[in-house]
Design an enzyme around this catalytic site. Structure first.
Site, PDB file in Angstrom:
ATOM      1  CB  CYS A  79      -0.897  -0.017   1.238  1.00  0.00           C
ATOM      2  SG  CYS A  79      -1.690   1.559   1.570  1.00  0.00           S
ATOM      3  CB  CYS A  85      -4.909   6.292  -3.145  1.00  0.00           C
ATOM      4  SG  CYS A  85      -3.553   5.168  -3.373  1.00  0.00           S
ATOM      5  CB  THR A 108      -3.813   4.394   4.891  1.00  0.00           C
ATOM      6  OG1 THR A 108      -4.549   3.227   5.230  1.00  0.00           O
ATOM      7  CG2 THR A 108      -2.825   4.069   3.798  1.00  0.00           C
ATOM      8  CD  GLU A 151      -2.791   0.903   7.439  1.00  0.00           C
ATOM      9  OE1 GLU A 151      -1.939   0.015   7.700  1.00  0.00           O
ATOM     10  OE2 GLU A 151      -3.132   1.189   6.280  1.00  0.00           O
ATOM     11  CG  HIS A 205      -9.979   4.541  -0.549  1.00  0.00           C
ATOM     12  ND1 HIS A 205      -8.858   5.114  -1.092  1.00  0.00           N
ATOM     13  CD2 HIS A 205      -9.532   3.631   0.346  1.00  0.00           C
ATOM     14  CE1 HIS A 205      -7.780   4.591  -0.533  1.00  0.00           C
ATOM     15  NE2 HIS A 205      -8.162   3.672   0.336  1.00  0.00           N
ATOM     16  CE1 TYR A 245      -8.592   0.550  -0.750  1.00  0.00           C
ATOM     17  CE2 TYR A 245      -9.179  -1.630   0.017  1.00  0.00           C
ATOM     18  CZ  TYR A 245      -8.723  -0.359   0.273  1.00  0.00           C
ATOM     19  OH  TYR A 245      -8.385  -0.017   1.551  1.00  0.00           O
ATOM     20  CB  CYS A 296      -3.792  -0.113  -4.907  1.00  0.00           C
ATOM     21  SG  CYS A 296      -5.003  -0.604  -3.661  1.00  0.00           S
ATOM     22  CD  GLU A 305      -5.136  -0.821   3.038  1.00  0.00           C
ATOM     23  OE1 GLU A 305      -4.316  -1.311   2.245  1.00  0.00           O
ATOM     24  OE2 GLU A 305      -5.029   0.312   3.523  1.00  0.00           O
TER      25      GLU A 305
HETATM   26 FE1  SF4 Z   1      -3.319   1.897   0.012  1.00  0.00          FE
HETATM   27 FE2  SF4 Z   1      -4.698   1.015  -2.081  1.00  0.00          FE
HETATM   28 FE3  SF4 Z   1      -5.834   2.713  -0.327  1.00  0.00          FE
HETATM   29 FE4  SF4 Z   1      -3.893   3.501  -2.021  1.00  0.00          FE
HETATM   30  S1  SF4 Z   1      -5.951   2.763  -2.570  1.00  0.00           S
HETATM   31  S2  SF4 Z   1      -4.081   3.994   0.157  1.00  0.00           S
HETATM   32  S3  SF4 Z   1      -2.588   1.713  -2.080  1.00  0.00           S
HETATM   33  S4  SF4 Z   1      -5.145   0.621   0.068  1.00  0.00           S
HETATM   34 FE    FE Z   2      -6.775   1.625   2.016  1.00  0.00          FE
END
Ligand code: SF4
Ligand code: FE
Length: 490
Positions: free
Chosen positions: A100, A104, A191, A257, A292, A296, A299, A455
């Site tokens: 991660c 983002c 995060t 985190e 968000h 996902y 990422c 996560e």
């Molecule tokens: Fe982390 Fe994925 Fe959230 Fe970006 S989108 S902060 S990489 S979990």
């Molecule tokens: Fe996240």
């Protein structure tokens, strides 16, 4: 100001007076702390790739606010093409870090706040949108990392914020002044919070009139007076202290985190984006979560790519790569991973402009995307574990493999014995086999499992949160009409 290099980003963190606590102590040089540093390297990758000509189109954008070139992580999406590029950028970052990379959440907060502040101002004549635009221009021009802070500790979940025994269970105003507000409370499992220059705070649930003092959004710097963070630990994190990089599985990169505490922090008026307009809290939460949940689909897919690659390599190292069931498992992993990507791309392509002008994802498809993410990565790591074999968790340490201590009757060292008995296909060294097995252990069960598994379950909202949104967006009545029409029911 031009885009920051990764070195400039890391140097900029040293200039902040960020207060970080870990293992019961204040960590003064947290930038070089071996447990924290891999997570900083991960964020630094968002700067490094933006410097590379081959990634310029994905990693950078033209600011809609200033016309200047900015890192895409600070961009307001101007089209569905921008939304697609975001997903592709996150997949790329996942492939480069297998972790991660944290930046983002800020990007998703910017986009949710831009449209929501516009709509609050439209209704109340407030100046939150102007405040926010000024703040974001500063973020873009200085190429900053911003933590998008949403999740309050929540205390007793059956009670609203104003009903909690301890009012700090949700971030709230404790004092209103001419020039700003004083806030108390905390945000949990944030995060990348420690690695951020600034934080943007948002409410975590839809609020009612009685929760006006909890209906807040604002920005504040990481080293604001009264703000401190307590670092969250991850499985096997102390392996990073052993001086055996192979045993870490991914010694270069990692997630992060922290609990972010606001102990009577003063927020000047110009950094306030919502203050009591409780009916907009639900909209803000829904939009941030939607963005968000789209994230996902990028990422986690990038990380999935690395896992599939590692599973294919361990199959070769074990000499089983030609077995049909192994090939089929790799196909299944790919199918699952690309299904997640398809959802990320689909909710982007079906995006639409908000009243403020930036683009929003399709909420139903983004929630379907995240719902799949709560399941498929678990199946992907299950298959990776299946292919890897038990050695993934029973192998001796890197220090055993390099030990000169004699144990054998013919003078063999512990290292000789480990390298003899843990050898696989002679096309690979035993050291390379260790590296892949430890990588898989880390992503399935170790510190990287925080980012890839848990996560995937709880980040951007737990599965039930998506099911509520799917129910809300599913338009069941229209579907019933379709069935009635076809069957001739009046
Ligand atoms: Fe982390 Fe994925 Fe959230 Fe970006 S989108 S902060 S990489 S979990
Ligand atoms: Fe996240």
């Amino acid at each position: 100001m031009p885009l920051k290099t990764p070195e400039e980003y890391i140097a900029s963190l040293r200039e902040l007076n960020t207060r970080v606590y870990m293992f019961g102590q204040k960590i003064d040089n947290w930038v070089d702390d071996p447990i924290i540093r891999p997570s900083i390297n991960c964020v630094a990758m968002t700067y490094a790739l933006a410097q590379k000509p081959e990634y310029e189109d994905l990693m950078t954008a033209t600011s809609s606010l200033t016309g200047r070139k900015i890192n895409r992580f600070t961009h307001l999406h101007q089209s569905t093409e921008d939304l697609v590029k975001k997903v592709k950028m996150l997949r790329l970052l996942g492939q480069k870090t297998a972790s991660c990379f944290q930046r983002c959440v800020g990007m998703d907060a910017f986009n949710a706040l831009y449209s929501t502040t516009f709509e609050i101002d439209e209704k109340y004549g407030t100046s939150y949108h102007e405040n926010f635009k000024k703040f974001l221009t500063y973020v873009q021009d200085n190429d900053l990392v911003v933590d998008g802070a949403m999740t309050d500790p929540k205390g007793d979940r059956s009670k609203a914020p104003h009903e909690q025994k301890d009012p700090d269970m949700y971030v709230h105003v404790v004092e209103r002044r001419q020039d700003g507000i004083v806030v108390c409370g905390a945000k949990a499992h944030q995060t990348g919070a420690v690695n951020s220059h600034w934080h943007v705070f948002m409410p975590t649930i839809s609020m009612s009139e009685a929760d006006k003092d909890w209906s807040l959004s604002f920005a504040c710097p990481s080293d604001a007076e009264g703000l401190y963070m307590i670092y969250g630990r991850q499985a096997s994190d102390t392996r990073k202290l052993e001086g055996s990089p192979i045993d870490c599985g991914n010694s270069l990169f990692g997630g992060q985190e922290a609990l972010v505490v606001l102990d009577h922090v003063f927020i000047p008026n110009e950094y306030i984006f919502l203050n009591g307009e409780y009916e907009f809290t639900g909209i803000l939460v829904e939009r941030f979560a939607g963005y968000h949940r789209q994230s996902y689909g990028g990422c986690k897919v990038g990380v999935g790519d690395v896992i599939i690659g590692a599973a294919a390599i361990i199959a070769e190292q074990n000499g089983v790569n030609k077995a049909h069931h192994i090939k089929d498992k790799l196909i299944e992993m790919t199918h699952l991973n690309e299904t997640l990507y398809s959802c990320g791309i689909a909710c982007s392509c079906e995006g639409c402009p908000t009243k403020a002008g930036n683009y929003q994802i399709d909420l139903l498809l983004a929630n379907v995307c995240k719902q799949n993410v709560t399941r498929f990565p678990y199946e992907i790591v299950r298959l990776a574990e299946d292919i890897a074999g038990g050695l993934m968790v029973t192998m001796p340490s890197q220090k055993d493999f390099t030990s000169n201590t004699v144990v054998g009757k013919n003078g063999e060292t512990i290292g000789d014995i480990c390298n003899k008995y843990f050898a696989g296909s002679d096309k690979f060294t035993t050291t390379d086999r260790q590296k892949i097995l430890r990588f898989l252990e880390n992503i399935c069960l170790g510190s990287a499992a925080v980012g890839y598994r848990t996560e995937s379950m709880h980040g951007a909202g737990s599965p039930q949160a998506q099911r509520i949104m799917i129910a809300r967006q599913s338009n069941l009545e229209a579907k019933k009409e379709m069935a009635k029409k076809i069957t001739g029911i009046k």
